[in-house]
Design a protein around this motif. Structure first.
Motif, PDB file in Angstrom:
ATOM      1  N   MET A 240       0.862  -1.180   0.000  1.00  0.00           N
ATOM      2  CA  MET A 240       0.000   0.000   0.000  1.00  0.00           C
ATOM      3  C   MET A 240       0.903   1.237   0.000  1.00  0.00           C
ATOM      4  O   MET A 240       1.080   1.900   1.018  1.00  0.00           O
ATOM      5  CB  MET A 240      -0.944   0.006   1.211  1.00  0.00           C
ATOM      6  CG  MET A 240      -2.014   1.083   1.130  1.00  0.00           C
ATOM      7  SD  MET A 240      -3.220   1.018   2.487  1.00  0.00           S
ATOM      8  CE  MET A 240      -2.211   1.670   3.832  1.00  0.00           C
TER       9      MET A 240
ATOM     10  N   HIS B 169      -1.882   6.397   0.182  1.00  0.00           N
ATOM     11  CA  HIS B 169      -3.217   6.317   0.785  1.00  0.00           C
ATOM     12  C   HIS B 169      -4.271   5.944  -0.249  1.00  0.00           C
ATOM     13  O   HIS B 169      -5.308   5.376   0.088  1.00  0.00           O
ATOM     14  CB  HIS B 169      -3.576   7.652   1.451  1.00  0.00           C
ATOM     15  CG  HIS B 169      -3.844   8.772   0.487  1.00  0.00           C
ATOM     16  ND1 HIS B 169      -2.837   9.502  -0.125  1.00  0.00           N
ATOM     17  CD2 HIS B 169      -5.007   9.282   0.009  1.00  0.00           C
ATOM     18  CE1 HIS B 169      -3.365  10.415  -0.916  1.00  0.00           C
ATOM     19  NE2 HIS B 169      -4.688  10.298  -0.859  1.00  0.00           N
TER      20      HIS B 169
ATOM     21  N   HIS C  14      -4.103   3.656  -2.343  1.00  0.00           N
ATOM     22  CA  HIS C  14      -4.111   2.213  -2.532  1.00  0.00           C
ATOM     23  C   HIS C  14      -4.812   1.479  -1.389  1.00  0.00           C
ATOM     24  O   HIS C  14      -4.625   0.277  -1.206  1.00  0.00           O
ATOM     25  CB  HIS C  14      -2.676   1.689  -2.673  1.00  0.00           C
ATOM     26  CG  HIS C  14      -2.002   2.089  -3.954  1.00  0.00           C
ATOM     27  ND1 HIS C  14      -1.360   3.304  -4.110  1.00  0.00           N
ATOM     28  CD2 HIS C  14      -1.886   1.451  -5.146  1.00  0.00           C
ATOM     29  CE1 HIS C  14      -0.851   3.378  -5.335  1.00  0.00           C
ATOM     30  NE2 HIS C  14      -1.164   2.273  -5.979  1.00  0.00           N
ATOM     31  N   ARG C  15      -5.640   2.189  -0.649  1.00  0.00           N
ATOM     32  CA  ARG C  15      -6.325   1.560   0.481  1.00  0.00           C
ATOM     33  C   ARG C  15      -7.210   0.384   0.049  1.00  0.00           C
ATOM     34  O   ARG C  15      -7.277  -0.635   0.723  1.00  0.00           O
ATOM     35  CB  ARG C  15      -7.173   2.599   1.231  1.00  0.00           C
ATOM     36  CG  ARG C  15      -7.946   2.036   2.408  1.00  0.00           C
ATOM     37  CD  ARG C  15      -8.674   3.147   3.161  1.00  0.00           C
ATOM     38  NE  ARG C  15      -9.406   2.606   4.293  1.00  0.00           N
ATOM     39  CZ  ARG C  15     -10.676   2.202   4.246  1.00  0.00           C
ATOM     40  NH1 ARG C  15     -11.345   2.286   3.111  1.00  0.00           N
ATOM     41  NH2 ARG C  15     -11.261   1.720   5.325  1.00  0.00           N
ATOM     42  N   ASN C  16      -7.906   0.529  -1.076  1.00  0.00           N
ATOM     43  CA  ASN C  16      -8.724  -0.558  -1.604  1.00  0.00           C
ATOM     44  C   ASN C  16      -7.848  -1.795  -1.814  1.00  0.00           C
ATOM     45  O   ASN C  16      -6.823  -1.729  -2.508  1.00  0.00           O
ATOM     46  CB  ASN C  16      -9.351  -0.124  -2.932  1.00  0.00           C
ATOM     47  CG  ASN C  16     -10.375  -1.108  -3.466  1.00  0.00           C
ATOM     48  OD1 ASN C  16     -10.184  -2.320  -3.436  1.00  0.00           O
ATOM     49  ND2 ASN C  16     -11.476  -0.600  -4.004  1.00  0.00           N
TER      50      ASN C  16
ATOM     51  N   LYS D  43      -2.874  -7.677   1.756  1.00  0.00           N
ATOM     52  CA  LYS D  43      -3.515  -6.404   2.110  1.00  0.00           C
ATOM     53  C   LYS D  43      -4.784  -6.649   2.909  1.00  0.00           C
ATOM     54  O   LYS D  43      -5.042  -5.987   3.919  1.00  0.00           O
ATOM     55  CB  LYS D  43      -3.838  -5.603   0.847  1.00  0.00           C
ATOM     56  CG  LYS D  43      -2.663  -4.828   0.271  1.00  0.00           C
ATOM     57  CD  LYS D  43      -3.045  -4.119  -1.009  1.00  0.00           C
ATOM     58  CE  LYS D  43      -3.909  -2.907  -0.770  1.00  0.00           C
ATOM     59  NZ  LYS D  43      -4.176  -2.158  -2.025  1.00  0.00           N
TER      60      LYS D  43
ATOM     61  N   HIS E  34      -5.150  -5.344   6.662  1.00  0.00           N
ATOM     62  CA  HIS E  34      -6.185  -4.337   6.915  1.00  0.00           C
ATOM     63  C   HIS E  34      -7.119  -4.816   8.029  1.00  0.00           C
ATOM     64  O   HIS E  34      -7.564  -4.010   8.863  1.00  0.00           O
ATOM     65  CB  HIS E  34      -6.979  -4.042   5.641  1.00  0.00           C
ATOM     66  CG  HIS E  34      -6.367  -2.982   4.787  1.00  0.00           C
ATOM     67  ND1 HIS E  34      -6.486  -1.642   5.067  1.00  0.00           N
ATOM     68  CD2 HIS E  34      -5.604  -3.062   3.660  1.00  0.00           C
ATOM     69  CE1 HIS E  34      -5.835  -0.937   4.151  1.00  0.00           C
ATOM     70  NE2 HIS E  34      -5.293  -1.775   3.289  1.00  0.00           N
TER      71      HIS E  34
ATOM     72  N   PHE F  82      -1.424   3.863   9.937  1.00  0.00           N
ATOM     73  CA  PHE F  82      -0.579   3.471   8.813  1.00  0.00           C
ATOM     74  C   PHE F  82       0.525   4.500   8.613  1.00  0.00           C
ATOM     75  O   PHE F  82       0.293   5.712   8.689  1.00  0.00           O
ATOM     76  CB  PHE F  82      -1.411   3.360   7.534  1.00  0.00           C
ATOM     77  CG  PHE F  82      -2.363   2.200   7.526  1.00  0.00           C
ATOM     78  CD1 PHE F  82      -1.952   0.936   7.113  1.00  0.00           C
ATOM     79  CD2 PHE F  82      -3.675   2.359   7.946  1.00  0.00           C
ATOM     80  CE1 PHE F  82      -2.820  -0.135   7.107  1.00  0.00           C
ATOM     81  CE2 PHE F  82      -4.562   1.287   7.938  1.00  0.00           C
ATOM     82  CZ  PHE F  82      -4.133   0.031   7.523  1.00  0.00           C
TER      83      PHE F  82
ATOM     84  N   TRP G 135      -7.748   5.567   9.490  1.00  0.00           N
ATOM     85  CA  TRP G 135      -9.083   5.624   8.916  1.00  0.00           C
ATOM     86  C   TRP G 135     -10.123   5.075   9.894  1.00  0.00           C
ATOM     87  O   TRP G 135      -9.801   4.228  10.733  1.00  0.00           O
ATOM     88  CB  TRP G 135      -9.166   4.776   7.649  1.00  0.00           C
ATOM     89  CG  TRP G 135      -8.533   5.347   6.430  1.00  0.00           C
ATOM     90  CD1 TRP G 135      -8.967   6.384   5.675  1.00  0.00           C
ATOM     91  CD2 TRP G 135      -7.338   4.868   5.769  1.00  0.00           C
ATOM     92  NE1 TRP G 135      -8.131   6.599   4.593  1.00  0.00           N
ATOM     93  CE2 TRP G 135      -7.128   5.680   4.621  1.00  0.00           C
ATOM     94  CE3 TRP G 135      -6.431   3.843   6.036  1.00  0.00           C
ATOM     95  CZ2 TRP G 135      -6.055   5.486   3.748  1.00  0.00           C
ATOM     96  CZ3 TRP G 135      -5.368   3.646   5.172  1.00  0.00           C
ATOM     97  CH2 TRP G 135      -5.185   4.475   4.048  1.00  0.00           C
TER      98      TRP G 135
ATOM     99  N   GLY H 185     -13.822   4.494   5.973  1.00  0.00           N
ATOM    100  CA  GLY H 185     -12.766   5.026   5.125  1.00  0.00           C
ATOM    101  C   GLY H 185     -12.520   6.504   5.296  1.00  0.00           C
ATOM    102  O   GLY H 185     -11.750   7.104   4.526  1.00  0.00           O
TER     103      GLY H 185
END
Length: 283
Positions: free
Chosen positions: A214, A217, A219-221, A239, A243, A253, A266, A270
Motif C-alpha cells: 500500500m 493512501h 491504494h487503500r482498496n 492487504k 487491513h 498506517f 481511517w 474510510g
C-alpha cells in the motif's frame, strides 16, 4: 521534517528524494478516471512518489526504515525515466537532529528495489561504500537472495552496485523477526517475493508500514495493486489480512512513498480520523 512523538517513541520522516512513476503502472488494472480522483498526476501521467525514510527512536535505538534514493546513484537517462527531480538529503536531516550516519543502529528494508535501497551506498574516492557503517541491515532471506541473483524481470530493479558495499552488514530472516521488543518485520511477498512489512506496537498503540503493498493512501482498496507487483494475488490477500489486523488494533498506517500523508488512521467507513501531512506538497 514531520515527527510523530509519544512517550518513549519518536518517528521522524527524512527527505530521501522523489520519483515520478507512471500512474497506470502504479494502479494496475484500475482505470485512470477512478484512481485520478484519489491521487494527482502530472502532464506525463506520472504520480509523485516520495522516497522518505522514517527514523524510529525507541528504547535507546535509532532505527532507519528504508533508505531513500541516495545521491548520484542514477544516470541522466534513469533520472528522466524515473522522474527524479530531487535527490536525498537524509544526511542533512540527520545532522539537523544532531546525528551522523554512524549513530544509526539498525536499518529495516522491506525490500531492496532501487527506490528503497540506493540510499544505503555512496561513492567515495571512486568506490562504493556503505553509508550506515555501524548498522545491522535487516531484510528477508528471499529478498536478499534475489537481490544478489535477479531474474530477467527483476534485474531492472536489483542492482549489484547497491549491495556489494553492504553485504557484510546484512542480516536476514524467514517468516518474521522481532527486531527489538514491540517492533517486528513480517514477510508477506506480493510486491516482490521477499517483500516484508513492519509492525510497531508501543504501549497501547499500533503502527503499521505496509510498504509497497500500500504505497500511498490511494491504494487503500485491497484490489488496487501495482502492475509492478510480481505476485498481485498475494498482494491482495496480504492487504486484506493486514487491513483486518489494522482495524482490530485501530492501527495508524505509516507511509514512505505518499506525496501527502506521513501517517494516517481511517475509520470503518474510510474517513480520515487522524493524520500527519507533509508540510509542503504541490497539489
Amino acid at each position: 521534517m514531520e515527527r510523530l512523538e509519544r512517550d518513549g517513541l519518536t518517528i521522524t520522516w527524512l527527505n530521501g528524494g522523489v520519483t515520478h512513476m507512471d500512474g497506470g503502472a502504479m494502479f494496475g488494472v484500475v482505470p485512470k478516471p477512478l484512481w485520478s480522483k484519489k491521487y494527482p498526476s502530472n502532464e506525463n501521467n506520472q504520480i509523485e512518489l516520495r522516497t522518505d525514510p522514517m527514523l524510529i527512536e525507541k528504547d535507546g535505538y535509532r532505527i532507519l526504515v528504508e533508505a531513500g534514493i541516495g545521491n548520484e546513484r542514477f544516470d541522466e537517462k534513469q533520472k528522466r525515466n524515473y522522474g527524479i527531480v530531487e535527490e536525498s538529503s537524509v544526511l542533512q536531516g540527520l545532522s539537523n537532529l544532531g546525528l551522523t550516519p554512524s549513530d544509526i543502529d539498525i536499518v529495516l528494508m522491506t525490500h531492496l528495489h532501487f527506490d528503497h535501497v540506493s540510499g544505503l551506498v555512496r561513492e567515495q574516492d571512486g568506490k562504493d561504500v556503505s553509508i550506515f557503517k555501524n548498522a545491522a541491515i535487516y531484510t528477508s532471506k528471499i529478498e536478499w537472495l534475489e537481490m544478489q541473483h535477479p531474474n530477467i524481470r527483476s534485474k531492472n530493479t536489483y542492482w549489484k552496485k547497491n549491495w556489494l558495499a553492504i553485504h557484510e552488514q546484512v542480516k536476514t530472516f524467514e517468516d518474521q523477526l522481532e527486531v527489538i521488543p514491540g517492533l517486528r518485520m513480517v514477510h508477506t511477498g506480493g510486491h516482490s517475493e521477499g517483500h516484508s512489512i513492519i509492525i510497531l506496537e508501543h504501549k497501547l498503540e499500533t503502527f503499521i508500514h505496509l510498504a509497497d503493498l500500500m504505497p500511498t493512501h490511494a491504494h487503500r482498496n485491497v484490489l488496487w495493486v501495482l502492475a509492478y507487483d510480481d505476485y498481485p494475488i498475494v498482494s491482495i490477500s496480504e492487504k486484506e489480512k493486514w487491513h483486518t489486523f489494522a482495524k482490530e488494533k485501530q492501527a495508524t498506517f505509516l507511509f514512505y512513498h505518499d506525496y501527502k500523508y506521513r501517517a494516517l488512521k481511517w475509520n470503518d467507513e474510510g474517513g480520515v480520523i487522524e493524520a500527519i501531512e507533509r508540510k509542503q506538497y504541490k497539489y
